[in-house]
Design a protein around this motif. Structure first.
Motif, PDB file in Angstrom:
ATOM      1  N   ILE A  93       1.360 -16.843   7.307  1.00 17.40           N
ATOM      2  CA  ILE A  93       2.278 -17.230   6.235  1.00 17.40           C
ATOM      3  C   ILE A  93       2.417 -18.751   6.154  1.00 17.40           C
ATOM      4  O   ILE A  93       2.587 -19.312   5.075  1.00 17.40           O
ATOM      5  CB  ILE A  93       3.669 -16.569   6.434  1.00 17.40           C
ATOM      6  N   SER A  94       2.283 -19.435   7.295  1.00 22.23           N
ATOM      7  CA  SER A  94       2.462 -20.894   7.318  1.00 22.23           C
ATOM      8  C   SER A  94       1.236 -21.646   6.820  1.00 22.23           C
ATOM      9  O   SER A  94       1.346 -22.773   6.327  1.00 22.23           O
ATOM     10  CB  SER A  94       2.791 -21.357   8.733  1.00 22.23           C
ATOM     11  N   GLN A 216       9.658 -11.295  12.578  1.00 22.76           N
ATOM     12  CA  GLN A 216       8.447 -10.495  12.398  1.00 22.76           C
ATOM     13  C   GLN A 216       8.213 -10.035  10.960  1.00 22.76           C
ATOM     14  O   GLN A 216       7.079  -9.769  10.572  1.00 22.76           O
ATOM     15  CB  GLN A 216       8.465  -9.285  13.340  1.00 22.76           C
ATOM     16  N   TYR A 217       9.263  -9.980  10.164  1.00 28.89           N
ATOM     17  CA  TYR A 217       9.053  -9.641   8.760  1.00 28.89           C
ATOM     18  C   TYR A 217       8.275 -10.758   8.064  1.00 28.89           C
ATOM     19  O   TYR A 217       7.299 -10.509   7.366  1.00 28.89           O
ATOM     20  CB  TYR A 217      10.393  -9.408   8.053  1.00 28.89           C
ATOM     21  N   ASP A 218       8.719 -11.983   8.283  1.00 31.28           N
ATOM     22  CA  ASP A 218       8.022 -13.111   7.664  1.00 31.28           C
ATOM     23  C   ASP A 218       6.646 -13.351   8.285  1.00 31.28           C
ATOM     24  O   ASP A 218       5.683 -13.667   7.580  1.00 31.28           O
ATOM     25  CB  ASP A 218       8.862 -14.390   7.783  1.00 31.28           C
ATOM     26  N   ALA A 219       6.557 -13.214   9.602  1.00 27.15           N
ATOM     27  CA  ALA A 219       5.320 -13.558  10.307  1.00 27.15           C
ATOM     28  C   ALA A 219       4.252 -12.477  10.207  1.00 27.15           C
ATOM     29  O   ALA A 219       3.058 -12.776  10.294  1.00 27.15           O
ATOM     30  CB  ALA A 219       5.620 -13.842  11.783  1.00 27.15           C
ATOM     31  N   MET A 220       4.665 -11.198  10.000  1.00 26.00           N
ATOM     32  CA  MET A 220       3.701 -10.111  10.022  1.00 26.00           C
ATOM     33  C   MET A 220       3.719  -9.277   8.746  1.00 26.00           C
ATOM     34  O   MET A 220       2.685  -9.083   8.108  1.00 26.00           O
ATOM     35  CB  MET A 220       3.966  -9.208  11.238  1.00 26.00           C
ATOM     36  N   VAL A 221       4.895  -8.771   8.378  1.00 28.23           N
ATOM     37  CA  VAL A 221       4.952  -7.839   7.257  1.00 28.23           C
ATOM     38  C   VAL A 221       4.542  -8.505   5.951  1.00 28.23           C
ATOM     39  O   VAL A 221       3.683  -7.981   5.209  1.00 28.23           O
ATOM     40  CB  VAL A 221       6.364  -7.227   7.136  1.00 28.23           C
ATOM     41  N   ARG A 222       5.139  -9.641   5.640  1.00 28.35           N
ATOM     42  CA  ARG A 222       4.802 -10.302   4.371  1.00 28.35           C
ATOM     43  C   ARG A 222       3.318 -10.638   4.264  1.00 28.35           C
ATOM     44  O   ARG A 222       2.698 -10.351   3.219  1.00 28.35           O
ATOM     45  CB  ARG A 222       5.668 -11.555   4.192  1.00 28.35           C
ATOM     46  N   PRO A 223       2.694 -11.209   5.306  1.00 29.49           N
ATOM     47  CA  PRO A 223       1.258 -11.484   5.198  1.00 29.49           C
ATOM     48  C   PRO A 223       0.402 -10.221   5.053  1.00 29.49           C
ATOM     49  O   PRO A 223      -0.564 -10.217   4.281  1.00 29.49           O
ATOM     50  CB  PRO A 223       0.941 -12.221   6.497  1.00 29.49           C
ATOM     51  N   ILE A 224       0.739  -9.147   5.782  1.00 26.34           N
ATOM     52  CA  ILE A 224      -0.067  -7.926   5.686  1.00 26.34           C
ATOM     53  C   ILE A 224       0.100  -7.284   4.315  1.00 26.34           C
ATOM     54  O   ILE A 224      -0.883  -6.860   3.685  1.00 26.34           O
ATOM     55  CB  ILE A 224       0.311  -6.932   6.800  1.00 26.34           C
TER      56      ILE A 224
END
Length: 536
Positions: A93-94, A216-224
């Motif tokens: 995401i970053s 983990q929502y921003d770091a994993m869920v949003r990108p996936i």
């Protein structure tokens, strides 16, 4: 698998459709592998989600004005091979030019935990050099690890250990790191001991723990989710799958029809001969209720979450589909409460950093050992939300015993407002001088979770269904309540491993599931663990 074999396999799946029930990390991972490894076109994959948002238990919501909230935060470690395999092909995401795995690993290099205040009592840091084991405790722990799961059955942790064990520094560290309670399954406790043997030597500093840069929502869920949507995967929010028809032909089982409710209207989808369905059965965060700074959350005791109701209906069709009652029938033993605090100045962060000797993001968990609620707090690296303003600080905490009366606030945690829970924490830490200021500049959102540790409840070897049940041609179970031998629930790794097993298995792929690390077979790991057991 050769490139030509992969191409043939992918070509064979062009017309195949796949349906996933729930949008937690297990479903998102399964969808990603269906595309990447199975060659299914994105538009042939549909993810049903009862709620508005995606991510299941990996949630994070809110804003600086109204307050942020997240029910929990997950820890990672070096040997989460399935998770890192998934994140290796998902853009961060970053920086979309790097993978989410690279983002996590780079962040760990700078912000690794070195916990100097793992336990606190009477407002002072507890010396945890001595883990507090008696010789009986050591023998009991070793014997537990050597006892077959079938022999343990539904025994609990407190059935196995002496009462003094639960007063040891080790227990306070271990139970609050992983959220174990004495009445939880001895089998699950054993699995954790074996799975994390390689982390035993750093249990006091938590140096082996990894965290994502953001929640983990921003770091994993949003990108996936973004990766899947770019490939045309269909998301259907506000759609509850209520039942799945299953045809039985001798030992063979085949799902034939999906039944659902969307926007109050019933619908159904027939499954073709080659179509697949992946079911997230059960949910640790189902029926969560929220309070506020001035209100307490109300415990929800009726099952409204579709994941439990669907599993109950499926379980009635075949014993191979598991027994949900083992996990969701005793809310008093599966619930606890967390809080998310949004602060509009850095006072609490400044005080806890000075007290603990660690800056935010490096200090790890701080457990208040003499708290009746057994409170634990953590200062994550800021910003913890991707769009979080610079003048806002977010921290998190939880209590394992919400139905006990507080030490300072003479109420049960479950009956307390957010401000009252915050007050209890501040008085335990002896931050009384700044109590009013911190309270008045903070928004506190409590979350009561009836089933948050339901996956730890005592169970038999058949209460969780196999990922691919015996004889199943097109139906798989994924997530925390599917049986993955040896691995440990309440981890992202468990969910992603179940997704790999399900996708690779139902598609008949030659690709192997990511290797499972068993440090207990390494003599060096065992030697370091034994030294820690005897440290004084």
């Amino acid at each position: 698998m050769s490139d030509s074999t992969t191409a043939q396999r992918s070509a064979g799946n062009i017309d195949r459709k796949a349906y996933l029930v729930g949008s937690g990390i297990a479903s998102l991972a399964a969808a990603a592998y269906l595309v990447k490894e199975g060659g299914l076109p994105g538009p042939n994959i549909t993810i049903f989600e009862q709620d508005e948002g995606y991510g299941g238990s990996l949630d994070a919501r809110g804003n600086a004005q109204d307050g942020y909230s997240m029910r929990g935060g997950r820890m990672f470690e070096e040997k989460f091979n399935c998770t890192y395999d998934l994140l290796s092909f998902i853009p961060a995401i970053s920086d979309p030019k790097k993978s989410a795995k690279d983002e996590l690993m780079e962040f760990h290099q700078e912000f690794f935990w070195n916990d100097r205040a793992r336990l606190v009592a009477e407002g002072r840091i507890v010396d945890v050099a001595n883990l507090g084991f008696s010789e009986r405790d050591r023998l009991d722990l070793v014997n537990l690890c050597a006892t077959p799961e079938a022999a343990l059955g539904t025994r609990t942790i407190q059935d196995w250990f002496q009462p003094d064990f639960f007063r040891s520094n080790f227990w306070f560290i271990w139970c609050t790191t992983f959220a174990f309670e004495p009445w939880h399954s001895a089998v699950e406790f054993k699995r954790y001991c074996l799975r994390f043997t390689h982390l035993f030597s750093t249990i006091d500093t938590m140096a082996g723990i990894y965290r994502t840069q953001f929640n983990q929502y921003d770091a994993m869920v949003r990108p996936i989710v973004g990766w899947l949507k770019e490939r045309g995967v269909i998301f259907r929010p506000r759609t509850e799958v209520t039942d799945i028809d299953v045809a039985f032909d001798g030992a063979e089982k085949r799902a034939t029809r999906i039944r659902y409710v969307a926007e109050g209207k019933e619908g159904d989808i027939g499954l073709g001969a080659d179509d697949l369905i992946f079911v997230t059965n059960g949910s640790m965060t189902s029926d969560t209720t929220y309070g506020s700074s001035t209100t307490a959350p109300v415990l929800e005791t009726e099952k409204h979450g579709g994941a439990w109701k669907l599993w109950q209906r499926l379980a009635a069709k075949s014993p191979d589909f598991g027994h949900p009652a083992a996990f969701c029938s005793d809310i008093e033993k599966s619930k606890w409460e967390s809080i998310t605090v949004t602060a509009h100045d850095s006072t609490f962060f400044d005080l806890l950093e000075a007290f603990s000797g660690s800056e935010a993001g490096k200090g790890g968990l701080v457990t208040i050992k003499d708290s009746n609620w057994l409170l634990t707090v953590v200062l994550n690296h800021q910003p913890h939300y991707y769009e979080q303003p610079k003048d806002t600080w977010v921290w998190w905490g939880y209590g394992l015993f919400p139905d006990k009366v507080g030490n300072f606030v003479q109420k049960k945690m479950s009956d307390c407002t957010g401000r009252e829970i915050l007050e209890e924490i501040l008085l335990h830490l002896r931050f009384a001088e700044k109590l009013e200021h911190i309270r008045d500049t903070s928004i506190v959102i409590p979350a009561m979770m009836p089933y948050i540790t339901s996956q730890f409840m005592p169970r038999t070897g058949t209460d969780r269904p196999q990922v691919i049940p015996a004889g199943s041609r097109n139906l798989a179970f994924i997530g925390q309540y599917a049986e993955v031998p040896d691995d440990v629930v309440f981890t992202v790794e468990y969910s992603v491993r179940s997704a790999q097993i399900a996708v690779f298995g139902l598609l008949g792929l030659a690709r192997e599931v990511s290797p499972f690390y068993k440090g207990q077979h390494d003599p060096r790991i065992l030697f370091d663990a034994l030294k820690m057991l005897h440290r004084s």
